[in-house]
Design a protein around this motif. Structure first.
Motif, PDB file in Angstrom:
ATOM      1  N   ALA A  29      -0.266   2.406 -10.137  1.00 30.30           N
ATOM      2  CA  ALA A  29      -0.914   2.419  -8.813  1.00 30.30           C
ATOM      3  C   ALA A  29      -2.253   1.695  -8.884  1.00 30.30           C
ATOM      4  O   ALA A  29      -2.592   0.889  -8.012  1.00 30.30           O
ATOM      5  CB  ALA A  29      -1.112   3.853  -8.341  1.00 30.30           C
ATOM      6  N   ALA A  30      -3.008   1.948  -9.956  1.00 30.98           N
ATOM      7  CA  ALA A  30      -4.318   1.312 -10.102  1.00 30.98           C
ATOM      8  C   ALA A  30      -4.168  -0.194 -10.287  1.00 30.98           C
ATOM      9  O   ALA A  30      -4.945  -0.974  -9.732  1.00 30.98           O
ATOM     10  CB  ALA A  30      -5.060   1.926 -11.288  1.00 30.98           C
ATOM     11  N   ILE A  48       1.699   1.919  -3.488  1.00 29.07           N
ATOM     12  CA  ILE A  48       0.556   2.484  -4.220  1.00 29.07           C
ATOM     13  C   ILE A  48       0.486   3.987  -3.960  1.00 29.07           C
ATOM     14  O   ILE A  48       0.364   4.792  -4.882  1.00 29.07           O
ATOM     15  CB  ILE A  48      -0.757   1.795  -3.799  1.00 29.07           C
ATOM     16  CG1 ILE A  48      -0.719   0.314  -4.177  1.00 29.07           C
ATOM     17  CG2 ILE A  48      -1.955   2.478  -4.423  1.00 29.07           C
ATOM     18  CD1 ILE A  48      -1.936  -0.466  -3.720  1.00 29.07           C
ATOM     19  N   ALA A  49       0.593   4.348  -2.680  1.00 31.97           N
ATOM     20  CA  ALA A  49       0.531   5.771  -2.329  1.00 31.97           C
ATOM     21  C   ALA A  49       1.663   6.532  -2.996  1.00 31.97           C
ATOM     22  O   ALA A  49       1.476   7.641  -3.499  1.00 31.97           O
ATOM     23  CB  ALA A  49       0.602   5.939  -0.816  1.00 31.97           C
ATOM     24  N   ILE A  98       0.840   7.240  -6.548  1.00 28.92           N
ATOM     25  CA  ILE A  98      -0.213   8.233  -6.758  1.00 28.92           C
ATOM     26  C   ILE A  98       0.334   9.638  -6.515  1.00 28.92           C
ATOM     27  O   ILE A  98       0.114  10.538  -7.307  1.00 28.92           O
ATOM     28  CB  ILE A  98      -1.415   7.977  -5.828  1.00 28.92           C
ATOM     29  CG1 ILE A  98      -2.079   6.663  -6.208  1.00 28.92           C
ATOM     30  CG2 ILE A  98      -2.419   9.104  -5.926  1.00 28.92           C
ATOM     31  CD1 ILE A  98      -3.189   6.283  -5.289  1.00 28.92           C
ATOM     32  N   SER A  99       1.070   9.807  -5.419  1.00 34.65           N
ATOM     33  CA  SER A  99       1.395  11.188  -5.075  1.00 34.65           C
ATOM     34  C   SER A  99       2.798  11.603  -5.490  1.00 34.65           C
ATOM     35  O   SER A  99       3.030  12.788  -5.666  1.00 34.65           O
ATOM     36  CB  SER A  99       1.183  11.423  -3.580  1.00 34.65           C
ATOM     37  OG  SER A  99       1.769  10.396  -2.841  1.00 34.65           O
ATOM     38  N   SER A 103       0.826  -1.213   0.000  1.00 35.60           N
ATOM     39  CA  SER A 103       0.000   0.000   0.000  1.00 35.60           C
ATOM     40  C   SER A 103       0.858   1.260   0.000  1.00 35.60           C
ATOM     41  O   SER A 103       0.467   2.273  -0.566  1.00 35.60           O
ATOM     42  CB  SER A 103      -0.954   0.021   1.189  1.00 35.60           C
ATOM     43  OG  SER A 103      -0.478  -0.765   2.211  1.00 35.60           O
ATOM     44  N   TRP A 112      -0.189   6.761 -12.282  1.00 41.36           N
ATOM     45  CA  TRP A 112      -1.489   6.347 -11.753  1.00 41.36           C
ATOM     46  C   TRP A 112      -1.906   4.980 -12.250  1.00 41.36           C
ATOM     47  O   TRP A 112      -2.547   4.218 -11.537  1.00 41.36           O
ATOM     48  CB  TRP A 112      -2.559   7.373 -12.118  1.00 41.36           C
ATOM     49  CG  TRP A 112      -2.402   8.651 -11.378  1.00 41.36           C
ATOM     50  CD1 TRP A 112      -1.364   9.002 -10.560  1.00 41.36           C
ATOM     51  CD2 TRP A 112      -3.296   9.758 -11.376  1.00 41.36           C
ATOM     52  NE1 TRP A 112      -1.565  10.253 -10.068  1.00 41.36           N
ATOM     53  CE2 TRP A 112      -2.737  10.740 -10.545  1.00 41.36           C
ATOM     54  CE3 TRP A 112      -4.526   9.998 -11.992  1.00 41.36           C
ATOM     55  CZ2 TRP A 112      -3.377  11.954 -10.318  1.00 41.36           C
ATOM     56  CZ3 TRP A 112      -5.158  11.216 -11.761  1.00 41.36           C
ATOM     57  CH2 TRP A 112      -4.581  12.179 -10.936  1.00 41.36           C
TER      58      TRP A 112
END
Lengths: 284, 555
Positions: free
Chosen positions: B525-526, B512-513, B516-517, B509, B522
């Motif tokens: 991440a998706a 993933i974060a 994204i940031s 996770s 993206w």
């Protein structure tokens, strides 16, 4: 287990007390971290450990300066006011929608009940990071990302499963003949709902609301992504504080939050007892 | 259903029909058939229930399910290349000989696409998208965005030298725009938006590339800069298109500006010519490299499995699917670590939770209720409070190390590293998730009658045998429920690993974060999120099979 028989052997005695010591240690593990931050938050120094003055119980080792910082620092005050604005709005939304749906779900003959229930509960199952990612993508598509409304909607969605679960649990024991009696005495459905059904399921509704409130009030992951700097909440401020430079003010905030959770826990527990008493299910 | 049973069913229903004919249907008080009356009441009841549920269902669908669907969609979506470079994607469809560079048509298509994209400032987005697959694409696209203005300039200069009318915007409008658009545009007041540009009928047959390039020019400058095509000289790429079209012939064109066009058509064969490929190579020599083209072609489909492949350390190359280079293989390792650490956390939760649940369920009600508060209080305490507590306790200068030094177990200069590693994450998360193990265990153990153990003992079993053979098997459902719950919660945790995990104690996770940031990838991440979601849903399905959704209880 409830008491040691007089004929117990030495081994049994040793195990009986040994087991209790082990359990005591585990309870200590559960509680100690929460308890230890309370005295540390009164530290007169900017340290995260007990200073010699504190261990001597010298009053000079203690101070309220971290609390003062919390109540005067504009960053923390901004975060507090955001939290206080977002959590109640999200709670109201999830309680109103959730209670209605729980009443609908508790009726007999609801088509696709399993599927509907699975959808309504899903925000609780899906890991927060995934919800946060999805909401970030979708809300920025529709222009809700970085808005107060976006955060409220996201938090309401996260709180709804708790409302559904607590309210349906209260409705399981609900006596349908009461609503029929009220209808036969001439009350219309709205009156019946507010005068008969609502008072009986109120404990469930309130504790569902408290769960929804605490969900929103404690939530960091989703607000980190869906919100922008303008929606910085208390947990967010704590999170950045912990990640970047850890300031002892966090411990003061943590202590305040512990006090709040104790208060909420007491309310939920009292409501549960009241609900069980009302439904004649009291354990005695 | 077997044939015999079906036959019997039919016979029974026939009998009922006969019965109904003989006696007539049973009637309700209002004279309707009772069955219809009941059905109506049932339908009304169903509708009322659905009407109560509908607002919430709609709310969840919009605020929660749609975002999840969006994430799943993004994990395969790849429309950016085909939307930003549509002509190039079509031109590359015929490109078979990937060992050679594509033909002039593809380069010309790229020039038209790139000019429009650069004007819309979209070329950098395609560049960073393709950079996930082949490094260097991002800078290539950024640089080409600045150089694309010059592509076709050589032709623009020659057309203008031939006849200065080619420099006049009015010439182009008369040649390209439909009469209706010209009339409408003439009526439009200043400071209001012009009507959407429309090509003159038939011009696209005579000058296909020029018409397309000019329309793209006219629409882009109107929407991006609010400029007027009647006052702007076209891009150099439009002259490039005109040159290419005229070389192919005009096919006896006799519309507006026919004389000018015919004059140009006769002059074009003697123009000084430079291939589009050479002009691109002038901007950046990478454009003369097949790898760049292969990357564009490989990711020209509107949907791609590329993100999912990247999420399992594979990559989509022009030669097919292959493993990522050794040093970039991190995701499988990260998934393994996430699962391993979640298992460790689950295991420590059983180890610590089982004795507590056992104690609670065997104590008198009053005492156990009191002790239960010690379990519920951490459960209700803010996650960040508990995480900050552990951060304070586990630091090298923290309380635990201080105590160990004070006792003398650890030397002052050799304080234990308890935080920012896997150990820190496991300790803190075990503490945070322990109530989720104790509560389901406790609710199962409460229902185990003590008489079974007593019976076992009276039959001569030792304490251990009575526990292991009689009590423990009955508590297994509680262990299963608690384990799955803790594991599901642990596997998707973000906050605690982020704060106490350091570099080695982070989960999928956190990655993933990060995407994204920070890295803004993206799609990846998706894809990582979708895999995690599938894992959690599978576990949840298992939980439902073993425990049942309805048994989810709070506190």
């Amino acid at each position: 287990m409830s008491g040691l028989p007089p004929y117990a052997s030495t081994g049994q005695r040793a195990w009986y007390y040994g087991f209790r010591v082990i359990c005591g240690l585990i309870f200590f593990f559960l509680m100690a971290p929460i308890l230890v931050i309370i005295p540390l938050s009164f530290n007169a120094q900017d340290f995260f450990t007990f200073t010699p003055e504190m261990l001597r119980l010298d009053p000079a080792g203690y101070s309220l300066q971290h609390y003062e910082d919390f109540f005067t620092n504009p960053d923390w005050q901004q975060a507090l006011s955001n939290s206080v604005r977002i959590a109640p709005a999200a709670t109201v939304l999830s309680v109103v929608l959730g209670t209605l749906a729980a009443i609908g779900l508790s009726q007999s003959h609801v088509p696709f009940k399993g599927a509907i229930m699975a959808i309504l509960i899903s925000p609780m199952i899906v890991p927060l990071i995934i919800s946060a990612a999805g909401m970030y993508f979708f809300y920025s598509r529709v222009g809700l990302q970085g808005t107060y409304l976006g955060v409220v909607l996201a938090h309401a969605a996260l709180g709804i499963p708790f409302v559904i679960i607590t309210v349906t649990a209260t409705l399981v024991g609900f006596d349908r003949s009461l609503t029929r009696a009220s209808a036969s005495l001439g009350a219309n459905p709205v009156t019946t709902f507010f005068k008969v059904q609502m008072p009986l399921i109120l404990p469930g509704v309130i504790s569902g609301g408290l769960f929804a409130f605490i969900t929103s009030f404690d939530e960091v992951v989703v607000v980190l992504f869906v919100g922008s700097a303008g929606q910085k909440t208390l947990p967010w401020q704590m999170f950045t504080g912990l990640r970047d430079q850890i300031s002892p003010t966090i411990l003061a905030v943590a202590t305040i939050l512990v006090v709040i959770s104790v208060a909420l826990l007491t309310v939920v527990e009292l409501l549960r007892r009241r609900s069980e008493r009302l439904r004649g299910m009291s354990p005695g | 259903m077997t044939d015999a049973a079906a036959g019997m069913g039919r016979a029974a229903s026939d009998a009922r029909k006969l019965d109904a004919v003989a006696t007539g249907p049973m009637l309700a008080a209002d004279g309707r058939p009772l069955k219809a009356s009941l059905n109506r009441a049932l339908r009304a009841q169903k509708l009322r229930a659905l009407a109560l549920i509908a607002p919430l269902l709609l709310f969840i669908l919009v605020t929660f399910i749609a975002p999840i669907a969006d994430m799943l969609f993004r994990s395969v979506e790849n429309q950016i290349v085909s939307e930003t470079l549509p002509r190039t994607v079509i031109a590359l469809e015929d490109w078979q000989e990937t060992s050679q560079l594509p033909g002039e048509d593809a380069y010309a298509a790229l020039a038209y696409d790139f000019m429009e994209a650069a004007e819309r400032r979209e070329h950098t987005r395609v560049g960073s998208r393709l950079n996930y697959e082949t490094t260097g694409m991002s800078s290539l696209f950024r640089q080409s965005g600045r150089g694309i203005d010059d592509v076709g300039e050589i032709y623009a200069d020659q057309f203008v030298a031939l006849n200065p009318a080619w420099e006049e915007p009015a010439t182009w409008v008369a040649l390209m725009a439909s009469e209706r658009w010209q009339a409408e545009a003439a009526e439009t007041e200043t400071d209001t938006a012009l009507p959407r540009f429309e090509l003159a009928p038939g011009i696209a047959d005579v000058l296909p590339e020029t018409a397309d390039a000019y329309r793209s020019f006219a629409r882009t400058i109107m929407s991006e800069d609010e400029d007027d095509p009647r006052a702007e000289e076209p891009w150099n790429t439009v002259y490039l298109a005109l040159y290419r079209d005229l070389l192919a012939g005009t096919g006896g064109y006799d519309g507006p500006q026919a004389a000018l066009l015919n004059e140009a058509a006769t002059a074009v064969p003697v123009f000084e010519a430079v291939s589009v490929q050479a002009q691109f190579a002038d901007i950046n020599e990478d454009w003369a490299d097949t790898e760049v083209w292969e990357t564009i072609e490989a990711f020209s489909d509107p949907y791609t499995a590329g993100y999912f492949l990247a999420a399992i350390d594979m990559q989509l190359t022009p030669d097919g699917i292959e493993a990522q280079p050794e040093e970039q293989q991190i995701y499988i390792l990260l998934f393994q670590r996430t699962i391993f650490m979640s298992l460790m956390i689950t295991f420590s939760c059983i180890l610590l939770g089982y004795p507590i649940a056992y104690l609670l369920s065997n104590l008198p009600m009053r005492t156990s209720n009191l002790l239960l508060i010690l379990v519920l209080l951490p459960f209700w305490t803010s996650l960040l409070v508990r995480t900050s507590a552990w951060k304070v306790l586990l630091q090298q200068e923290g309380v635990i190390n201080d105590i160990l030094v004070w006792i003398g177990l650890v030397a002052d200069d050799a304080r234990l590293q308890l935080i920012n590693n896997q150990l820190g994450t496991i300790i803190a998360m075990t503490h945070i998730l322990l109530p989720f193990m104790i509560l389901p265990l406790y609710s199962v153990m409460k229902t185990i009658p003590p008489s079974y153990v007593r019976a076992a003992k009276s039959l001569g079993a030792t304490d251990w045998t009575a526990f292991w053979r009689v009590y423990f098997p009955q508590s297994v459902p509680g262990i299963g429920a608690g384990c799955i719950l803790v594991f599901i919660l642990a596997i998707g945790y973000y906050i605690t690993p982020e704060l106490v995990g350091g570099r080695t104690g982070t989960f999928i996770s956190n990655r993933i974060a990060f995407h994204i940031s920070s890295s803004l990838n993206w799609g990846l991440a998706a894809a990582l999120g979708s895999i995690l979601l599938a894992l959690v849903l599978a576990l949840y399905w298992l939980y439902d099979r073993i425990v049942g959704i309805d048994n989810v209880k709070l506190g």
